[in-house]
Write a protein that holds these residues in place. Structure first.
Motif, PDB file in Angstrom:
ATOM      1  N   ILE C 382      38.022  37.441  36.281  1.00  0.00           N
ATOM      2  CA  ILE C 382      37.758  38.054  37.594  1.00  0.00           C
ATOM      3  C   ILE C 382      39.082  38.530  38.195  1.00  0.00           C
ATOM      4  CG2 ILE C 382      36.995  37.570  39.954  1.00  0.00           C
ATOM      5  CD1 ILE C 382      34.916  35.687  38.812  1.00  0.00           C
ATOM      6  N   MET C 383      40.085  37.644  38.118  1.00  0.00           N
ATOM      7  CA  MET C 383      41.405  37.996  38.640  1.00  0.00           C
ATOM      8  C   MET C 383      41.976  39.213  37.907  1.00  0.00           C
ATOM      9  SD  MET C 383      44.873  35.914  38.001  1.00  0.00           S
ATOM     10  CE  MET C 383      44.838  36.292  36.281  1.00  0.00           C
ATOM     11  N   MET C 384      41.803  39.255  36.576  1.00  0.00           N
ATOM     12  CA  MET C 384      42.319  40.394  35.814  1.00  0.00           C
ATOM     13  C   MET C 384      41.659  41.686  36.274  1.00  0.00           C
ATOM     14  SD  MET C 384      42.493  38.832  31.996  1.00  0.00           S
ATOM     15  CE  MET C 384      42.919  40.270  31.062  1.00  0.00           C
ATOM     16  N   GLY C 385      40.367  41.615  36.540  1.00  0.00           N
ATOM     17  CA  GLY C 385      39.666  42.791  37.045  1.00  0.00           C
ATOM     18  C   GLY C 385      40.270  43.258  38.359  1.00  0.00           C
ATOM     19  N   ALA C 386      40.520  42.306  39.253  1.00  0.00           N
ATOM     20  CA  ALA C 386      41.070  42.643  40.567  1.00  0.00           C
ATOM     21  C   ALA C 386      42.459  43.268  40.418  1.00  0.00           C
ATOM     22  CB  ALA C 386      41.135  41.399  41.447  1.00  0.00           C
ATOM     23  N   TYR C 387      43.293  42.702  39.541  1.00  0.00           N
ATOM     24  CA  TYR C 387      44.636  43.258  39.357  1.00  0.00           C
ATOM     25  C   TYR C 387      44.558  44.639  38.697  1.00  0.00           C
ATOM     26  CZ  TYR C 387      47.562  39.395  40.895  1.00  0.00           C
ATOM     27  OH  TYR C 387      48.210  38.482  41.654  1.00  0.00           O
ATOM     28  N   GLY C 539      29.922  39.612  29.063  1.00  0.00           N
ATOM     29  CA  GLY C 539      30.052  38.689  30.200  1.00  0.00           C
ATOM     30  C   GLY C 539      31.424  38.800  30.830  1.00  0.00           C
ATOM     31  N   SER C 540      32.461  38.893  30.016  1.00  0.00           N
ATOM     32  CA  SER C 540      33.820  39.005  30.539  1.00  0.00           C
ATOM     33  C   SER C 540      33.993  40.328  31.269  1.00  0.00           C
ATOM     34  CB  SER C 540      34.825  38.911  29.400  1.00  0.00           C
ATOM     35  OG  SER C 540      34.568  37.771  28.632  1.00  0.00           O
ATOM     36  N   GLY C 541      33.419  41.402  30.692  1.00  0.00           N
ATOM     37  CA  GLY C 541      33.529  42.712  31.322  1.00  0.00           C
ATOM     38  C   GLY C 541      32.925  42.718  32.718  1.00  0.00           C
ATOM     39  N   ILE C 542      31.773  42.072  32.863  1.00  0.00           N
ATOM     40  CA  ILE C 542      31.143  42.015  34.184  1.00  0.00           C
ATOM     41  C   ILE C 542      32.024  41.212  35.142  1.00  0.00           C
ATOM     42  CG2 ILE C 542      29.114  41.281  35.459  1.00  0.00           C
ATOM     43  CD1 ILE C 542      27.492  41.768  32.943  1.00  0.00           C
ATOM     44  N   ALA C 543      32.694  40.180  34.611  1.00  0.00           N
ATOM     45  CA  ALA C 543      33.628  39.426  35.454  1.00  0.00           C
ATOM     46  C   ALA C 543      34.708  40.355  35.995  1.00  0.00           C
ATOM     47  CB  ALA C 543      34.249  38.284  34.670  1.00  0.00           C
ATOM     48  N   GLY C 544      35.193  41.279  35.134  1.00  0.00           N
ATOM     49  CA  GLY C 544      36.214  42.224  35.575  1.00  0.00           C
ATOM     50  C   GLY C 544      35.712  43.100  36.715  1.00  0.00           C
ATOM     51  N   ILE C 545      34.478  43.583  36.582  1.00  0.00           N
ATOM     52  CA  ILE C 545      33.883  44.408  37.648  1.00  0.00           C
ATOM     53  C   ILE C 545      33.760  43.578  38.924  1.00  0.00           C
ATOM     54  CG2 ILE C 545      31.815  45.651  38.326  1.00  0.00           C
ATOM     55  CD1 ILE C 545      32.189  47.099  35.965  1.00  0.00           C
ATOM     56  N   ALA C 546      33.296  42.340  38.770  1.00  0.00           N
ATOM     57  CA  ALA C 546      33.188  41.458  39.938  1.00  0.00           C
ATOM     58  C   ALA C 546      34.560  41.314  40.584  1.00  0.00           C
ATOM     59  CB  ALA C 546      32.646  40.092  39.519  1.00  0.00           C
ATOM     60  N   GLY C 547      35.604  41.253  39.761  1.00  0.00           N
ATOM     61  CA  GLY C 547      36.961  41.122  40.289  1.00  0.00           C
ATOM     62  C   GLY C 547      37.329  42.291  41.175  1.00  0.00           C
ATOM     63  N   VAL C 548      37.008  43.527  40.741  1.00  0.00           N
ATOM     64  CA  VAL C 548      37.305  44.689  41.581  1.00  0.00           C
ATOM     65  C   VAL C 548      36.548  44.569  42.902  1.00  0.00           C
ATOM     66  CG1 VAL C 548      37.141  47.187  41.769  1.00  0.00           C
ATOM     67  CG2 VAL C 548      37.726  46.142  39.580  1.00  0.00           C
ATOM     68  N   ALA C 549      35.263  44.200  42.802  1.00  0.00           N
ATOM     69  CA  ALA C 549      34.445  44.099  44.012  1.00  0.00           C
ATOM     70  C   ALA C 549      35.008  43.051  44.965  1.00  0.00           C
ATOM     71  CB  ALA C 549      33.005  43.755  43.621  1.00  0.00           C
ATOM     72  N   ILE C 550      35.377  41.896  44.423  1.00  0.00           N
ATOM     73  CA  ILE C 550      35.892  40.822  45.276  1.00  0.00           C
ATOM     74  C   ILE C 550      37.243  41.227  45.868  1.00  0.00           C
ATOM     75  CG2 ILE C 550      36.809  38.467  45.245  1.00  0.00           C
ATOM     76  CD1 ILE C 550      34.592  37.826  43.187  1.00  0.00           C
ATOM     77  N   GLY C 551      38.067  41.899  45.034  1.00  0.00           N
ATOM     78  CA  GLY C 551      39.383  42.321  45.504  1.00  0.00           C
ATOM     79  C   GLY C 551      39.307  43.234  46.716  1.00  0.00           C
ATOM     80  N   LEU C 552      38.180  43.965  46.864  1.00  0.00           N
ATOM     81  CA  LEU C 552      38.062  44.897  47.984  1.00  0.00           C
ATOM     82  C   LEU C 552      38.042  44.179  49.330  1.00  0.00           C
ATOM     83  CD1 LEU C 552      35.531  47.539  46.667  1.00  0.00           C
ATOM     84  CD2 LEU C 552      37.967  47.810  47.046  1.00  0.00           C
ATOM     85  N   PHE C 553      37.557  42.957  49.364  1.00  0.00           N
ATOM     86  CA  PHE C 553      37.526  42.277  50.669  1.00  0.00           C
ATOM     87  C   PHE C 553      38.375  41.016  50.698  1.00  0.00           C
ATOM     88  CE2 PHE C 553      33.975  40.514  48.366  1.00  0.00           C
ATOM     89  CZ  PHE C 553      34.110  39.180  48.608  1.00  0.00           C
ATOM     90  N   ALA C 554      38.823  40.546  49.536  1.00  0.00           N
ATOM     91  CA  ALA C 554      39.679  39.353  49.534  1.00  0.00           C
ATOM     92  C   ALA C 554      41.071  39.768  49.071  1.00  0.00           C
ATOM     93  CB  ALA C 554      39.095  38.306  48.598  1.00  0.00           C
ATOM     94  N   GLN C 555      42.037  38.929  49.313  1.00  0.00           N
ATOM     95  CA  GLN C 555      43.386  39.209  48.850  1.00  0.00           C
ATOM     96  C   GLN C 555      43.473  38.987  47.347  1.00  0.00           C
ATOM     97  OE1 GLN C 555      45.529  40.478  50.714  1.00  0.00           O
ATOM     98  NE2 GLN C 555      45.869  39.433  52.638  1.00  0.00           N
ATOM     99  N   VAL C 556      44.155  39.875  46.664  1.00  0.00           N
ATOM    100  CA  VAL C 556      44.304  39.718  45.215  1.00  0.00           C
ATOM    101  C   VAL C 556      45.527  38.846  44.939  1.00  0.00           C
ATOM    102  CG1 VAL C 556      44.563  40.893  43.027  1.00  0.00           C
ATOM    103  CG2 VAL C 556      43.313  41.991  44.875  1.00  0.00           C
ATOM    104  N   THR C 557      45.279  37.634  44.480  1.00  0.00           N
ATOM    105  CA  THR C 557      46.370  36.743  44.092  1.00  0.00           C
ATOM    106  C   THR C 557      46.049  36.186  42.721  1.00  0.00           C
ATOM    107  OG1 THR C 557      45.380  34.729  44.928  1.00  0.00           O
ATOM    108  CG2 THR C 557      46.668  36.012  46.493  1.00  0.00           C
ATOM    109  N   SER C 558      47.002  35.460  42.145  1.00  0.00           N
ATOM    110  CA  SER C 558      46.751  34.907  40.823  1.00  0.00           C
ATOM    111  C   SER C 558      45.698  33.795  40.902  1.00  0.00           C
ATOM    112  CB  SER C 558      48.047  34.358  40.230  1.00  0.00           C
ATOM    113  OG  SER C 558      48.522  33.310  41.034  1.00  0.00           O
ATOM    114  N   GLU C 559      45.433  33.314  42.103  1.00  0.00           N
ATOM    115  CA  GLU C 559      44.448  32.234  42.236  1.00  0.00           C
ATOM    116  C   GLU C 559      43.077  32.734  42.660  1.00  0.00           C
ATOM    117  OE1 GLU C 559      46.855  29.889  44.711  1.00  0.00           O
ATOM    118  OE2 GLU C 559      48.043  29.366  42.968  1.00  0.00           O
TER     119      GLU C 559
END
Lengths: 405, 246, 637
Positions: C382-387, C539-559
């Motif tokens: 998820i984090m990788m997706g956000a980054y 499954g991992s790919g969807i996690a990456g997409i979720a990461g982008v979505a989450i990154g839009l409203f949360a701060q992108v950090t390594s945690e």
């Protein structure tokens, strides 16, 4: 090998116990002779404390090995019991010490203080930081060392008993159970993070290195005392654990790990066995915590976030689970190595164009190293010891049945 | 004849598939019984219900005198009540020695604290040795069970069953994977055991059943199709239909 | 309000050519003495006359009400603004004037203001009428009510509705006739607007009094000492504040008083050493009291007697009981409707949270369903997706374009990472779920630290395009941010995509076969290894997409991943494995429950999360295999 069927002191049947106890004794005496308080002073007090704390972690690892290596439950919540032990002893340490300070300051007044005034003063001192001046209900016994010591065993034991009963009764096992133990730990950590939980929120308890009533004893001496206490606890727990897993009880426990359904059909109340081991391990872990935090000096809820428990599992895995000495080796080896690498004292590796700074890269190395150990040395360091050493203990060859979970 | 086990019109279904349909079954003390039937007839599910692994949707299972319902008991309680089960695939604890496996199975108090206080005695060691030689594993007693051959594992499991001293033995396909000599040995053992306790053998090898020479219950689609001597049931047109028709 | 009117009037004034206004001049000349010394009773016609003369008249009135009107010795009226002054009649600047400032009393100013408002709300310019209404709505008075009622009919329908509403709200507060107020309240009852609730609140304000008998007042209720919201201490404090009871002695006061009176090691005959006992302190204080050395304090008996002799009431500030009854009924009604709307708002919140958990957990559920392994590094995917989203954003300036690029790219990156993890680690640990859990944990800590080494510890922003900022607002209560709506849509999209893959494609068929019976699937020629790799990648790919979505409203950090991983686990455990509807149900339950617990305990999100987890542990007791368990014999093993 038919002598295994006859009556024989179990220590003789498990030579590893003697080896471990001897190593432990030599180690403790050696550190004492090199300490500042009782010996040459070669080993600074801070290092004595680190070593003492490492023994406590090894103790927790032994308990973890009981639960995981022998019973087959990968508990990701062991450190919750560890921290609970620390919190419960910390309550007394902090209360008794603060009481002394408050009593001394109230003695300056012309009128001697009442009990209520004393308590109010203590509560103000301890809880002022979270904006409260009342002593929470959970501190009712904080004034009494014997009761708090009892609680160090009773509270984690009860928590393990209740949680275990709920989880085992509904036959949750395998990764489900791991996730559930992780959730329990997280719940406890989040609860303690609150300011109104009665444990000072994220400030935690501090000043625990000062032992009330022992103000005259300096930290150098105290550190050696705690080292001895930790070594004693580790030795006793090791013998207890080895005794537990050596007889028919151990046989049943390992059978539960390998095929719990089959054990049921043999007529054994599997849940009961799991509860006994899980609860006992929780209590051992709590003792380890109660010895650890007076040496660490401070405890806060971050200590029981699930990650800490996963690290404990990692130590046991690297050391070699299903072997009690493996747990000790893993905990000592990895935790000391970790603190050396993350302490900034390890020399960096100079590559052309980039310097590998271990403070930044140790975690990466540890993570990958752990993957490698899992892949290529599933028995951990103890597996190597097994091959070369005489320490053959009753140990599992494989964990194939885990897959059934 | 007072029944030791009385299965009273039980039914169970998985996702709408009726695995057991209104099945009744009785067995008395010291009786040998073979249960046969094609695949999917409900033989294993029947054993699962008796041993507490599966709960029936309807019906009752009564045990002993005075009759006690087994449905309120869990697997371990049922096992302690005196029902032993041998699985189709040999399930022994491969990490532990033959002696450990047998010791664990020995009839004794199963309470965790009692087990903690249990110490080997001359009596128990003798018993283990005796059981080991009875199933032909005397020489293997200190070896790990995982090192045994398939047939030896079957025997070890039978030995563990005997150690439990059950009043009713449920044996699932004992002959599977055995050599001819081993089969004969097994037949003799089962017949001998049935003199002192009830034994139910689930099998679909007709030759083996014929050698047991006992009353046979034929299951089909979760209920009893026929019951009687092997000759009697093999003459039954329904049975012929089921066996030849598939 | 006066200022805004004044500003309006001045703007108007400046916009017009400065010219004499004969009508105004005449009125002013005739009534100068009354302007200088106005009387509340008689000023009204004069104000009306001035207002009728036009904009200059209104400007004069504004200044008058604002106390910035002065009169010179020669009888001219000047509008003073700081050091500058203008002639109120001619509009000419008057340099160096030293007028005597007029200070009308509040009654007169009220009359002037309402005349001004009346002037403004009947102005031909709709913008000015709207401004006047808004101004009254902010800070209305009784005079405004009269002015609004007297004003001519409003032509603009929107303004007319607004004016009716403002009039009604003012009527509730200021109408002299109680029946009219009650009628106004009842007419608006059911409304949940903040203004209506604000109008009701002062009507229902209460004060607490203690009295020997029932007072002649609009009593809200009688209080019983000791009930939850009226403890004994509150009653005593009330009696003390009313002067009925002497203040009670606090322990600190007592101690200080005793300390001040130590004589020869004892206080009032009690030795100091004994004073650690509260009873001894009381004895000593009483002795001092008897000797007159300290002021008497209320004793327990006195307090008890005073409590017994008094009854305690909550009294409305509003004297009319009909009005308060109507107001209370309307408030209750408003609260009920408000609760319903808060419920809807909560539902929307829960829905968006559930969408996030669904996106975060779906990959985990798929891999768990197919391979029975928990991927602890899922959070790091998820984090990788956000980054990935962050990196794309630094390269592509256009926010919309970068988002459109980031989604497939994040999928590709994490798909690759997933496949790699599968090939290198998970495949070799087949059928050892606990070891897989730990090995993937090793990957997780390595990836986290790696992200820290590459991107640093500070949070990186992932900014949403402008069209995703802001919120969709339905009324005062219900609103939802656009990003959350977008995430909900994304979750629906993935549900659809997922169902399509599972039900309509060869891959889906094979995945289902492997999930239900791996051995049988293998014997049918399906390569379970390839299927496992594909599902793991998916499954991992969807996690990456979720990461982008989450990154839009949360701060992108390594945690970032760590914050969602436990909830994702919970979602899978609660929902049951091997079934997308289970994941959906799990996400809905976890998301909904988090929000409900948060709403019940708004002060404390930490406690809310604790209760949430406890609930899940209990839930597992009743549904050990989740809401939608996997069926069949395979699941029994």
């Amino acid at each position: 090998m038919t002598e295994k069927l006859t009556r024989q002191p179990f220590i003789l049947r498990n030579p590893s116990i003697l080896v471990v106890l001897a190593v432990l004794a030599v180690f403790t005496v050696a550190v004492t002779l090199l300490s500042q308080a009782y010996g040459s002073g070669t080993v600074p007090t801070s290092t004595v404390k680190v070593l003492g704390k490492t023994l406590c972690l090894a103790l927790a690892a032994v308990a973890m090995d009981l639960v995981w290596g022998y019973l087959g439950i990968l508990s990701l919540g062991q450190m919750a019991f560890f921290a609970l032990g620390g919190y419960l002893i910390g309550q007394w340490l902090m209360y008794a010490r603060t009481e002394g300070i408050v009593a001394a300051s109230l003695a300056q007044n012309p009128i001697p203080p009442t009990t209520a005034e004393l308590q109010e003063g203590v509560a103000n001192q301890i809880f002022g930081v979270v904006g409260s001046s009342d002593l929470p209900l959970v501190w009712s016994f904080a004034h009494s060392l014997p009761i708090q010591l009892l609680l160090v065993l009773a509270v984690p034991g009860l928590l393990a008993l209740v949680f275990g009963w709920l989880a085992f009764r509904s036959r949750v096992n395998g990764v489900y159970l791991s996730i559930l133990t992780q959730a329990m730990t997280l719940a406890l950590a989040l609860w303690l993070f609150q300011n109104d939980s009665g444990f000072r929120g994220n400030n935690g308890l501090s000043g625990l290195q000062n032992i009330p009533g022992l103000d005259a004893v300096d930290q150098a001496t105290l550190s050696v005392w705690f080292l001895w206490a930790s070594a004693l606890a580790l030795g006793l727990a090791y013998v207890l654990a080895a005794w537990l897993v050596s007889g028919k009880f151990g046989s049943v426990v390992r059978a539960i790990r390998d095929d719990e359904t089959r054990v049921r059909f043999l007529g054994y109340p599997v849940e009961g066995f799991k509860l006994v081991v899980f609860t006992l391990a929780a209590m051992i872990t709590a003792v380890a915590g109660a010895l650890y935090y007076p040496q660490a000096g401070i405890i806060n809820p971050a200590e029981l976030m699930p990650i800490a428990s996963i690290y404990l599992a990692v130590w046991v895995a690297i050391g070699g689970r299903g072997r009690l000495y493996g747990a000790i080796i893993g905990a000592v080896f990895v935790s000391l190595l970790s603190s050396w690498f993350t302490g900034g004292r390890a020399p960096g590796i100079h590559l052309p164009g980039y310097t590998v700074n271990w403070v930044d890269w140790w975690q990466v190395a540890l993570g990958l190293g752990f993957v490698l150990v899992t892949l290529f040395a599933p028995k951990g360091i103890a597996g190597v010891v097994d091959r070369i050493g005489p320490l053959r203990a009753p140990s599992p060859e494989r964990h194939a049945k885990e897959a059934k979970a | 004849m007072s029944a030791l086990l009385e299965v009273d019109s039980i039914s169970v279904s998985f996702d709408g598939f009726k695995a057991i349909d209104n099945l009744s079954f009785n067995i008395g003390d010291a009786e040998l019984r073979a249960v046969i039937g094609p695949n999917g007839a409900g033989k294993t599910t029947f054993m699962d219900i008796v041993t507490g692994k599966t709960r029936p949707d309807a019906g009752d299972v009564k045990w002993g005198t005075p009759p006690k319902s087994l449905l309120k008991m869990n697997e371990a309680q049922i096992a302690r009540a005196g029902i032993g089960r041998k699985f189709q695939r040999p399930t022994v604890f491969e990490d532990q020695t033959v002696a450990d496996n047998l010791t664990m199975a020995l009839k004794a108090n199963r309470n965790p604290f009692a087990v903690l206080g249990w110490r080997p005695s001359v009596d128990s060691t003798g018993k283990v040795a005796e059981l080991a030689s009875e199933v032909g594993l005397a020489a293997q007693i200190t070896r790990k069970a995982g090192e045994l051959s398939h047939g030896q594992k079957q025997w070890l499991e039978i030995g563990m069953l005997l150690a439990q001293e059950p009043r009713l033995l449920l044996v699932d396909e004992p002959a599977a994977g055995m050599t001819l000599a081993e089969r004969e040995q097994t037949t003799a053992l089962l017949v001998r055991l049935a003199q002192t306790r009830a034994v139910v053998v689930v099998e679909h090898d007709m030759d083996f059943v014929r050698r047991l020479n006992c009353k046979v219950t034929v299951l089909h689609q979760g209920s009893v199709l026929a019951e009687g001597s092997l000759d009697h049931v093999t003459r039954n047109p329904d049975v012929i239909e089921v066996y030849l028709g598939r | 309000m006066i200022r805004s009117l004044l500003a309006l009037a001045l703007t108007l004034l400046l916009a017009m050519p400065a010219s004499a206004n004969p009508a105004l001049q005449a009125v002013v000349a005739e009534n100068l003495d009354q302007i200088e010394k106005p009387s509340r009773r008689t000023v009204e016609p004069l104000v009306a006359q001035i207002a009728a003369t036009g904009p200059e008249g209104l400007a004069l009135l504004s200044a008058w009400a604002d106390r910035s009107l002065g009169v010179t010795d020669d009888g001219r009226l000047l509008i003073v603004d700081g050091d500058a002054a203008t002639d109120a009649v001619t509009g000419q600047p008057v340099p160096g004037a030293d007028p005597k400032m007029l200070r009308p009393n509040s009654g007169v100013r009220g009359i002037i203001e309402s005349a001004l408002v009346a002037g403004e709300i009947s102005s031909p310019d709709p913008a000015r009428r709207a401004a006047a209404l808004a101004s009254i709505a902010r800070d209305g008075t009784a005079e405004h009510l009269a002015a609004l009622r007297a004003a001519p009919a409003e032509a603009d329908p929107a303004l007319a509705a607004q004016r009716d509403r403002v009039t009604a709200l003012l009527a509730i507060r200021f109408d002299p006739n109680p029946a009219a107020r009650v009628a106004a309240i009842e007419a608006m009852s059911g409304d949940v607007g903040l203004d209506f609730r604000a109008a009701l609140n002062p009507l229902l304000a209460t004060t607490r009094v203690a009295a020997p008998t029932e007072p002649q007042a609009n009593i809200a209720r009688e209080l019983t000492v000791g009930q939850a919201d009226f403890p004994r201490e509150a009653a005593i404090a009330l009696l003390t504040s009313q002067g009925v009871l002497q203040p009670r002695l606090t322990p600190a006061d007592q101690r200080n008083a005793l300390a001040a009176n130590i004589v020869d090691g004892s206080v009032g005959g009690v030795p100091v050493a004994e004073l650690s006992d509260p009873a001894a302190r009381d004895r000593a204080y009483e002795a001092l009291e008897a000797s007159g050395a300290v002021p008497p304090a209320a004793t327990e008996a006195e307090a008890e007697a005073a409590l017994a002799a008094h009854r305690f009431f909550e009294i409305y500030a509003e004297p009319d009981s009909d009005v308060t009854d109507a107001a209370r009924a309307a408030q209750t009604g408003a609260q009920v409707r408000l609760a319903a709307m808060t419920g809807i708002d909560l539902g929307l919140d829960a829905l968006s949270l559930a969408s996030i958990y669904f996106l975060a957990a779906i990959g985990l559920a798929v891999t768990f369903g197919v391979m029975r392994v928990i991927n602890m590094a899922h959070g790091e995917f998820i984090m990788m997706g956000a980054y990935t989203g962050y990196v794309v954003q630094t390269l592509v300036a256009n926010r919309t374009l970068s988002l459109v690029l980031a989604l497939p790219l994040a999928f590709a990156v994490t798909f690759g990472a997933g496949v790699l993890l599968y090939r290198l680690v998970i495949r070799h640990l087949a059928h050892r779920p606990l070891e897989t859990l730990l090995a993937t944990f090793g990957v997780s800590i390595a990836l986290q630290q790696l992200a820290k080494n590459i991107f640093g510890t500070q949070a990186r922003p992932l900014t949403a395009p402008a069209w995703l900022e802001g919120a969709i607002t339905i009324n005062d209560v219900i609103s939802i941010s656009s990003i959350r709506v977008a995430i909900f849509v994304l979750a629906l999209l993935f549900l659809g995509l997922f169902l399509f893959i599972m039900k309509r494609t060869r891959l889906g068929l094979e995945v289902r076969a492997v999930t239900q019976n791996p051995g049988m699937a293998a014997s049918m020629g399906i390569n379970p290894d390839r299927i496992a790799m594909m599902t793991f990648g998916l499954g991992s790919g969807i996690a990456g997409i979720a990461g982008v979505a989450i990154g839009l409203f949360a701060q992108v950090t390594s945690e970032l991943g760590q914050h969602y991983i436990v909830q994702s686990f919970m979602t899978v455990v609660v929902g049951g494995v091997g079934n997308i509807w289970g994941t959906l149900a799990g996400a809905a339950l976890i998301g909904g429950l988090s929000k409900v617990i948060e709403a019940l305990n708004p002060a404390n999100t930490l406690a809310a999360q604790t209760f949430m987890i406890l609930f899940i542990i209990i839930f597992i007791q009743f549904r050990p295999r989740g809401i939608i368990p996997q069926r069949g014999r395979a699941a029994e093993a």
